[in-house]
Every structure is written in C-alpha cells, then in structure tokens.
Design a protein around this motif. Structure first.
Motif: not given
Ligand SMILES: NC(=O)c1ccc[n+]([C@@H]2O[C@H](COP(=O)([O-])OP(=O)(O)OC[C@H]3O[C@@H](n4cnc5c(N)ncnc54)[C@H](OP(=O)(O)O)[C@@H]3O)[C@@H](O)[C@H]2O)c1
Length: 293
Positions: A222-237, A157-160
C-alpha cells in the motif's frame, strides 16, 4: 507531406536526442540526409557508424554553429539543460539557423510556458517568441513532464509507503521521453505541422492519489499519497539532501500541477508520430525493476 530535406538534430548525445535519431533512422528509410550535433562529437560515434553526419556544436559558442548547421533544411533545437541561462544559447542557435539558410525549426518547449509556475517556463516562452520572430517556419513541441522523471523518486516512495508532493490533488499528463522523441521526429519528417504549437502529452492525466494507487497495484504494497504545503515539501526535499535550487525546481513542477496547467491531454503524439502514446501504468510496469527492490 513528407520531405526529402536534410534534417538536423542538436543535443544529439542527450537522452532525448538519441531517441529522436533512432526514430528518424527508422522512419526516414534513407530518404533524408541526417545530421546530428553535440558539444562532444565523439559521443555520437555509434551514429557516425550508421551513416549520420555527426558534427560539433555548442550553443554557447556561436562561431561553432555556422559550420555545424550548414546544409540543414529542417532543424530540431533540443532545449539545453542550463535552466535560467539558456535563452542566450537558444538565441545563438536560432540566429545560426537563419544564417545557415535553414527553412524550418522544431523546438522542445514546456506545457503552457506563458502561465506556468515551473521554473523552466520563462526560458521556454522567451525562446518560442524568438523562434516566432525569426522568419523561419516552425513547430513548437510543448513536452509535458516525462514519465521517465518519476523513476528516480519511486524507490523512496515504495520503501516509505508514501508518495509525497505539493500538487494539491491536481493532475499531470505525463508523457514518456520516447513518445516525445517520436513526435519530434515526426515534426522533422513531415511538412504538415508548419507554424503550429502542440502540447505533447500522454493519453491521460493522473493525480498523486491516482499514481499512488497504480504504484500499490504494481508493488503489491500500500502506497499513500501525502499532500504537503509548498514550504514543507521544499523542506523535505532539502532534508533528503537535494541542493536548494533543485528543491525549488522540483517544487515548481508540483505547483504547476496544483495550478492545473499540465492537466490537458492532447492527441499530438499520435498525430505527429502515427503511434499512440504509452500509458503511465504500462510504462511503470515495463520499468518496475528500476524502482522495486
Ligand atoms: N519535459 C521534461 O520532463 C523534461 C525533463 C528533463 C529535461 N527536459 C528538457 O528537455 C531537454 C532534453 O531532455 P533530455 O532528457 O535529453 O536531457 P539530457 O539527457 O540531460 O540532455 C541535455 C541536453 O542539453 C544539450 N545541451 C546542453 N548544453 C548545450 C549546449 N551548450 N549546446 C548545445 N546543446 C546543449 C545536450 O546536448 P549534448 O550533450 O549532446 O551537447 C543534451 O541534448 C533537456 O535539455 C531539457 O531542456 C525536459
């Protein structure tokens, strides 16, 4: 009311188990005999050297538990990490405790396990019901999400510059593992918490946008939060290399935040341990070396 009984901690070589033992050794002041069990007793040598009666116990091997639990009055069952298949393990431990003449069980559960979408919840609520039916007195400690769990995800999170999740703006009352350990030790040491269920939480609930702000302050970036749809978040993981079942587990924790079932704040840590729980920001500052390069 304090008790002078024999206290037993299972899973004592785990992160939480070791911290519970440290807290017991500090607070019991020699008034209680302490037994610690682990699947691998050799891992408990440092506690053997400090006067703890260390024994082997594997919840998967019911026969090992009769001897392991003999002589214990109050017993902490630390939930195992075999998510999805641990109910049979926990049942063996509860049955063995009854057989061994244990009087009181303490168990580490999860927040609102009766309605939580977290994939850990089903085992926990089923174990709670077995404990309630066991005939023993009990204290159920519904531990919130460990603040410590965050540390693994923070370097990315810090890096990105992005704290991604699927929490939908919900809040979570993170609690440090050490505070959970202190609360568990308190529940073993005192008879004041009989047939009670506690939410073990930190002092406030925090959303991802709020956590991103805390991280920005700590990192100076600056760290920003990003809220994703469930399927997108799972895909990212999964895309980041996590096996699918682990991605599903992580997503299910976020969905419990979105649902609102982990936002409640309790006074239980202070009530059981005598010490206020650590704030998430203080914990992150104390551990910032682990996520800032
Ligand atoms: N609230 C949260 O955020 C959160 C996060 C992670 C885990 N948890 C739960 O809390 C528990 C303790 O957390 P932790 O951080 O200490 O996890 P950990 O370090 O991974 O420890 C795993 C624990 O499971 C025990 N265990 C595994 N298989 C067992 C078996 N067959 N029989 C008896 N014990 C067994 C281990 O005991 P030995 O190795 O000593 O036998 C150890 O205490 C975890 O097991 C999990 O159920 C909660």
């Amino acid at each position: 009311m304090a008790n002078k009984g024999t206290l037993l901690v299972t899973g004592a070589s785990g992160h939480l188990g070791q911290q519970v033992l440290e807290s017991l050794l500090k607070k019991s002041d020699g008034k209680n005999k302490i037994i610690a069990t682990s699947r691998d007793k050799n891992k408990l040598k440092s506690f053997t050297d400090r006067g703890v009666d260390t024994r082997s116990a594997d919840f998967g091997d019911a026969a090992s538990l009769d001897q392991a639990f003999a002589g214990a009055d109050r017993l902490l069952i630390i939930s195992t990490d075999a998510i999805g298949s641990r109910l049979a393990q926990h049942k063996n431990a509860i049955d063995a405790a009854v057989k061994a003449g244990v009087k009181h069980l303490v168990y580490t559960s999860w927040i609102n396990p009766d309605r939580s979408p977290a994939l850990v919840a089903a085992d926990h609520i089923a174990t709670e019901k077995l404990i309630e039916k066991s005939g023993l007195t009990y204290t159920i400690l519904r531990n919130s999400f460990y603040t410590d769990n965050l540390l693994g995800a923070l370097p990315h999170a810090i890096q990105s510059g992005t704290l991604a999740g699927a929490q939908g703006g919900g809040r979570q009352a993170y609690v440090t593992r050490e505070d959970c350990a202190r609360a568990a030790a308190g529940a073993l040491l005192s008879e004041d918490y009989t047939n009670a269920i506690y939410d073990i939480t930190g002092p406030r609930a925090v959303s991802y946008p709020e956590l991103a702000k805390i991280l920005s302050e700590i990192s100076g970036k600056e760290i920003k939060s990003l809220d994703l749809p469930a399927s997108d978040y799972k895909g990212a993981l999964v895309g980041s290399g996590l096996p699918e079942p682990v991605a599903e587990l992580f997503l299910s924790f976020d969905l419990s935040v979105k649902q609102g079932s982990v936002a409640g704040v309790s006074t239980a840590v202070k009530d059981l341990s005598g010490q206020a729980p650590q704030d998430i920001k203080d914990f992150l500052i104390a551990n910032k070396k682990s996520f800032l390069s």
